[in-house]
Design an enzyme around this catalytic site. Structure first.
Site, PDB file in Angstrom:
ATOM      1  N   ARG A 225       0.851  -1.200   0.000  1.00 44.42           N
ATOM      2  CA  ARG A 225       0.000   0.000   0.000  1.00 44.42           C
ATOM      3  C   ARG A 225       0.884   1.247   0.000  1.00 44.42           C
ATOM      4  O   ARG A 225       1.632   1.465   0.946  1.00 44.42           O
ATOM      5  CB  ARG A 225      -0.908   0.019   1.227  1.00 44.42           C
ATOM      6  CG  ARG A 225      -1.793   1.241   1.286  1.00 44.42           C
ATOM      7  CD  ARG A 225      -2.745   1.191   2.472  1.00 44.42           C
ATOM      8  NE  ARG A 225      -3.654   2.311   2.415  1.00 44.42           N
ATOM      9  CZ  ARG A 225      -3.400   3.506   2.944  1.00 44.42           C
ATOM     10  NH1 ARG A 225      -2.273   3.728   3.582  1.00 44.42           N
ATOM     11  NH2 ARG A 225      -4.269   4.485   2.823  1.00 44.42           N
TER      12      ARG A 225
ATOM     13  N   SER B 208     -12.794  -2.679   1.583  1.00 42.17           N
ATOM     14  CA  SER B 208     -12.889  -2.011   2.891  1.00 42.17           C
ATOM     15  C   SER B 208     -14.316  -1.568   3.150  1.00 42.17           C
ATOM     16  O   SER B 208     -14.941  -0.955   2.274  1.00 42.17           O
ATOM     17  CB  SER B 208     -12.013  -0.754   2.921  1.00 42.17           C
ATOM     18  OG  SER B 208     -10.663  -1.076   2.831  1.00 42.17           O
TER      19      SER B 208
ATOM     20  N   LYS C 185      -3.483   6.514   8.861  1.00 48.08           N
ATOM     21  CA  LYS C 185      -4.346   6.895   7.732  1.00 48.08           C
ATOM     22  C   LYS C 185      -5.222   8.072   8.173  1.00 48.08           C
ATOM     23  O   LYS C 185      -6.355   7.879   8.633  1.00 48.08           O
ATOM     24  CB  LYS C 185      -5.205   5.698   7.302  1.00 48.08           C
ATOM     25  CG  LYS C 185      -5.892   5.967   5.974  1.00 48.08           C
ATOM     26  CD  LYS C 185      -6.721   4.800   5.489  1.00 48.08           C
ATOM     27  CE  LYS C 185      -7.335   5.141   4.150  1.00 48.08           C
ATOM     28  NZ  LYS C 185      -8.549   4.389   3.868  1.00 48.08           N
TER      29      LYS C 185
HETATM   30  N1  TZP Z   1      -7.171   1.486   6.517  1.00 48.99           N
HETATM   31  C1  TZP Z   1      -7.952   1.747   7.574  1.00 48.99           C
HETATM   32  S1  TZP Z   1      -7.016   2.159   8.939  1.00 48.99           S
HETATM   33  C2  TZP Z   1      -5.578   1.954   8.068  1.00 48.99           C
HETATM   34  C3  TZP Z   1      -5.836   1.595   6.771  1.00 48.99           C
HETATM   35  C4  TZP Z   1      -4.857   1.351   5.717  1.00 48.99           C
HETATM   36  C5  TZP Z   1      -4.223   2.163   8.660  1.00 48.99           C
HETATM   37  C6  TZP Z   1      -3.911   1.182   9.742  1.00 48.99           C
HETATM   38  O1  TZP Z   1      -2.632   1.454  10.245  1.00 48.99           O
HETATM   39  P1  TZP Z   1      -2.179   1.074  11.726  1.00 48.99           P
HETATM   40  O2  TZP Z   1      -0.795   1.676  11.853  1.00 48.99           O
HETATM   41  O3  TZP Z   1      -2.144  -0.421  11.823  1.00 48.99           O
HETATM   42  O4  TZP Z   1      -3.162   1.709  12.666  1.00 48.99           O
END
Ligand code: TZP
Ligand code: MG
Length: 212
Positions: free
Chosen positions: A40, A109, A138
């Site tokens: 990603r 998602s 994010k």
């Molecule tokens: N999609 C929803 S939250 C997220 C993504 C890509 C990020 C999750 O990152 P982390 O560091 O595991 O909280």
């Protein structure tokens, strides 16, 4: 071509922050017990993303760990990846399926019941549900749904589901107990000083909570 088998239990989503040492981090994470990997990097240039995807595929294919590409169907096809993961503002799963054919995986998602009921799930292999907790990884994510929201969505959906957002060794067991088949993490592994150990600790907690 049949779709690859996949295990959602510990799903590593990569991050731009570890770009320079991406293959090393992914390799360490897999040694620690990661079962699925998503590349990603929404800001990457296409050529660089394909190169990274090819490098990860070369690493993961012999280990039978599927490689999923975030959002980019073109990159998945060019690199021979195992599938794509699409969000609510990306290509719709049915359009991705038409391009990818039946042999690749598609993840979607969802954050709300509305998103779940609006999706054509015939094209989808698994759901990514969250963010469960607020996460700096994010900043444009939907509002956190908490374990209660996760439990509600997991009970509604018929597909295997992996939870994402702010998950770490301290909360992974309660997330699994909400009714999902795995946890997806970025920072809990990518930002760890020892990604292999971080993955091993998480894998043990998650598989324990799954009763494996
Ligand atoms: N999609 C929803 S939250 C997220 C993504 C890509 C990020 C999750 O990152 P982390 O560091 O595991 O909280
Ligand atoms: Mg996306």
């Amino acid at each position: 071509m049949s779709r690859p088998a996949f295990d959602l239990s510990l799903y590593l989503v990569t991050d731009r922050s570890c770009e320079a040492r991406l293959p090393e981090v992914v390799h360490a994470a897999v040694r620690g017990g990661v079962s699925l990997v998503q590349l990603r990097d929404p800001q990457a240039k296409t050529g660089a993303l394909i190169a990274q995807a090819r490098a990860l595929r070369a690493l993961l294919a012999p280990l039978h760990i599927p490689l999923i590409i975030n959002d980019r169907v073109d990159v998945a096809l060019a690199a021979g990846a195992d599938g794509v993961h699409v969000g609510q503002s990306d290509m719709r799963p049915e359009d991705a399926r038409a391009l990818l054919g039946p042999g690749r995986l598609i993840g979607l998602s969802v954050s709300t019941r509305q998103q779940l009921s609006a999706a054509d799930l015939r094209a989808v292999d698994y759901l990514g549900v969250g963010p469960v907790y607020d996460t700096p990884t994010k900043p444009d994510a939907d509002p956190a749904i908490g374990c209660a929201g996760l439990r509600e969505l997991a009970a509604t959906c018929q597909l295997p589901a992996v939870a994402i957002g702010g998950i770490h060794a301290g909360n992974a067991a309660q997330v699994i107990e909400a009714g999902v088949q795995g946890v997806a993490v970025v920072s809990a592994i990518c930002a760890a000083s020892d990604p292999e150990r971080a993955a091993r600790d998480l894998a043990s907690i998650v598989r324990g909570a799954l009763g494996r």
